[in-house]
Motif scaffolding. Structure first.
Motif, PDB file in Angstrom:
ATOM      1  N   MET A   1      31.487  -0.602  -7.740  1.00 15.47           N
ATOM      2  CA  MET A   1      32.344  -2.674  -6.350  1.00 15.47           C
ATOM      3  C   MET A   1      33.734  -3.117  -6.800  1.00 15.47           C
ATOM      4  N   LEU A   2      34.468  -2.193  -5.946  1.00 16.61           N
ATOM      5  CA  LEU A   2      36.265  -2.549  -6.500  1.00 16.61           C
ATOM      6  C   LEU A   2      36.642  -3.912  -6.829  1.00 16.61           C
ATOM      7  N   ARG A   3      37.474  -4.065  -8.039  1.00 19.84           N
ATOM      8  CA  ARG A   3      37.894  -5.045  -8.330  1.00 19.84           C
ATOM      9  C   ARG A   3      39.174  -5.039  -9.172  1.00 19.84           C
ATOM     10  N   ILE A   4      40.128  -6.052  -8.399  1.00 16.18           N
ATOM     11  CA  ILE A   4      41.316  -5.895  -8.505  1.00 16.18           C
ATOM     12  C   ILE A   4      41.651  -7.493  -8.927  1.00 16.18           C
ATOM     13  N   GLU A   5      41.914  -7.263 -10.468  1.00 15.86           N
ATOM     14  CA  GLU A   5      42.133  -9.190 -10.819  1.00 15.86           C
ATOM     15  C   GLU A   5      43.939  -9.165 -10.955  1.00 15.86           C
ATOM     16  N   VAL A   6      44.995  -9.416 -10.430  1.00 13.89           N
ATOM     17  CA  VAL A   6      46.394  -9.612 -10.548  1.00 13.89           C
ATOM     18  C   VAL A   6      46.934 -11.174 -10.798  1.00 13.89           C
ATOM     19  N   LEU A   7      47.441 -11.595 -12.768  1.00 14.66           N
ATOM     20  CA  LEU A   7      46.981 -12.383 -13.302  1.00 14.66           C
ATOM     21  C   LEU A   7      48.353 -12.779 -13.226  1.00 14.66           C
ATOM     22  N   PHE A   8      48.924 -13.902 -13.683  1.00 17.71           N
ATOM     23  CA  PHE A   8      50.779 -13.987 -14.009  1.00 17.71           C
ATOM     24  C   PHE A   8      50.199 -15.252 -15.010  1.00 17.71           C
ATOM     25  N   ASP A   9      51.124 -15.727 -16.444  1.00 20.39           N
ATOM     26  CA  ASP A   9      51.241 -16.040 -16.738  1.00 20.39           C
ATOM     27  C   ASP A   9      51.990 -17.870 -16.436  1.00 20.39           C
ATOM     28  N   LYS A  10      50.568 -18.286 -16.693  1.00 21.19           N
ATOM     29  CA  LYS A  10      50.836 -19.652 -16.085  1.00 21.19           C
ATOM     30  C   LYS A  10      52.120 -20.613 -16.764  1.00 21.19           C
ATOM     31  N   ASN A  11      52.402 -20.423 -17.774  1.00 21.81           N
ATOM     32  CA  ASN A  11      53.337 -20.956 -18.804  1.00 21.81           C
ATOM     33  C   ASN A  11      55.056 -20.023 -19.039  1.00 21.81           C
ATOM     34  N   SER A  12      54.971 -19.130 -17.700  1.00 23.67           N
ATOM     35  CA  SER A  12      56.233 -18.762 -17.704  1.00 23.67           C
ATOM     36  C   SER A  12      57.139 -19.465 -16.697  1.00 23.67           C
ATOM     37  N   LYS A  13      58.462 -19.704 -17.110  1.00 19.55           N
ATOM     38  CA  LYS A  13      59.532 -20.268 -16.289  1.00 19.55           C
ATOM     39  C   LYS A  13      59.668 -19.664 -15.048  1.00 19.55           C
ATOM     40  N   GLN A  14      59.575 -17.731 -14.236  1.00 14.06           N
ATOM     41  CA  GLN A  14      58.874 -17.360 -13.077  1.00 14.06           C
ATOM     42  C   GLN A  14      57.760 -17.345 -12.758  1.00 14.06           C
ATOM     43  N   THR A  41      39.201  -9.046  -5.344  1.00 15.76           N
ATOM     44  CA  THR A  41      40.230  -9.448  -5.361  1.00 15.76           C
ATOM     45  C   THR A  41      41.178 -10.915  -5.796  1.00 15.76           C
ATOM     46  N   ARG A  42      41.246 -11.374  -7.398  1.00 13.92           N
ATOM     47  CA  ARG A  42      41.500 -12.440  -7.232  1.00 13.92           C
ATOM     48  C   ARG A  42      43.222 -12.489  -7.722  1.00 13.92           C
ATOM     49  N   VAL A  43      43.728 -13.254  -7.939  1.00 12.12           N
ATOM     50  CA  VAL A  43      45.442 -13.351  -8.061  1.00 12.12           C
ATOM     51  C   VAL A  43      45.506 -14.766  -8.342  1.00 12.12           C
ATOM     52  N   GLY A  44      45.797 -14.811  -9.071  1.00 15.79           N
ATOM     53  CA  GLY A  44      45.987 -15.810  -9.587  1.00 15.79           C
ATOM     54  C   GLY A  44      46.723 -16.253 -11.343  1.00 15.79           C
ATOM     55  N   LEU A  45      46.926 -17.570 -12.237  1.00 15.45           N
ATOM     56  CA  LEU A  45      46.939 -17.891 -13.054  1.00 15.45           C
ATOM     57  C   LEU A  45      46.712 -17.803 -14.495  1.00 15.45           C
ATOM     58  N   SER A  46      46.991 -16.881 -15.400  1.00 20.75           N
ATOM     59  CA  SER A  46      46.126 -17.650 -16.222  1.00 20.75           C
ATOM     60  C   SER A  46      46.936 -16.915 -17.641  1.00 20.75           C
ATOM     61  N   THR A  47      46.300 -16.981 -18.529  1.00 21.81           N
ATOM     62  CA  THR A  47      47.045 -17.654 -20.323  1.00 21.81           C
ATOM     63  C   THR A  47      47.926 -16.066 -20.384  1.00 21.81           C
ATOM     64  N   GLN A  48      47.829 -15.111 -19.914  1.00 20.64           N
ATOM     65  CA  GLN A  48      49.217 -13.413 -20.218  1.00 20.64           C
ATOM     66  C   GLN A  48      48.717 -12.798 -18.271  1.00 20.64           C
ATOM     67  N   GLN A  49      49.725 -12.384 -18.202  1.00 18.83           N
ATOM     68  CA  GLN A  49      50.369 -11.682 -17.178  1.00 18.83           C
ATOM     69  C   GLN A  49      49.333 -10.014 -17.561  1.00 18.83           C
ATOM     70  N   SER A  50      48.489  -9.813 -16.885  1.00 18.70           N
ATOM     71  CA  SER A  50      47.866  -8.708 -16.305  1.00 18.70           C
ATOM     72  C   SER A  50      47.095  -8.147 -15.319  1.00 18.70           C
ATOM     73  N   ILE A  51      46.773  -6.502 -14.726  1.00 17.11           N
ATOM     74  CA  ILE A  51      46.601  -6.407 -13.821  1.00 17.11           C
ATOM     75  C   ILE A  51      45.357  -5.352 -14.322  1.00 17.11           C
ATOM     76  N   ASN A  52      44.230  -5.952 -13.739  1.00 17.59           N
ATOM     77  CA  ASN A  52      42.885  -5.573 -13.688  1.00 17.59           C
ATOM     78  C   ASN A  52      42.145  -4.359 -12.750  1.00 17.59           C
ATOM     79  N   ILE A  53      42.082  -3.457 -12.762  1.00 15.69           N
ATOM     80  CA  ILE A  53      41.517  -2.842 -11.913  1.00 15.69           C
ATOM     81  C   ILE A  53      39.881  -1.932 -12.420  1.00 15.69           C
ATOM     82  N   SER A  54      38.188  -2.672 -11.772  1.00 12.64           N
ATOM     83  CA  SER A  54      37.646  -1.665 -12.693  1.00 12.64           C
ATOM     84  C   SER A  54      36.635  -1.492 -11.111  1.00 12.64           C
TER      85      SER A  54
END
Length: 85
Positions: A1-14, A41-54
């Motif tokens: 099963m394809l899993r895509i995770e796009v995470l943005f840094d929640k502490n970033s000003k942008q 899919t998961r698109v959200g905020l995290s402690t760091q910015q990342s894109i994971n495809i598995s």
């Protein structure tokens, strides 16, 4: 099963707001769900910015998915109007 995770840094000003996160997830689903119907899919905020495809078995699939994600990001037509400055 394809899993895509796009995470943005929640502490970033942008960091993007919830409308942008939802619109991005919707666009990813629109572009890829027909090819990968059981995709998660998961698109959200995290402690760091990342894109994971598995969950891809073929390296070319992962490369193509990365290209599609880049195309989505570069084409801002999916952004909600109130978020465009």
């Amino acid at each position: 099963m394809l899993r895509i995770e796009v995470l943005f840094d929640k502490n970033s000003k942008q960091k993007p707001d919830n409308n942008v996160l939802h619109a991005l997830e919707s666009e990813i689903l629109r572009k890829l769900q027909t090819q990968y119907p059981d995709m998660v899919t998961r698109v959200g905020l995290s402690t760091q910015q990342s894109i994971n495809i598995s969950g891809t078995k073929i390296a070319e699939d992962k490369i193509r998915i990365e290209e599609i994600l880049e195309e989505i990001w570069m084409d801002d037509g999916w952004l909600p109007e109130e978020s465009v400055e």
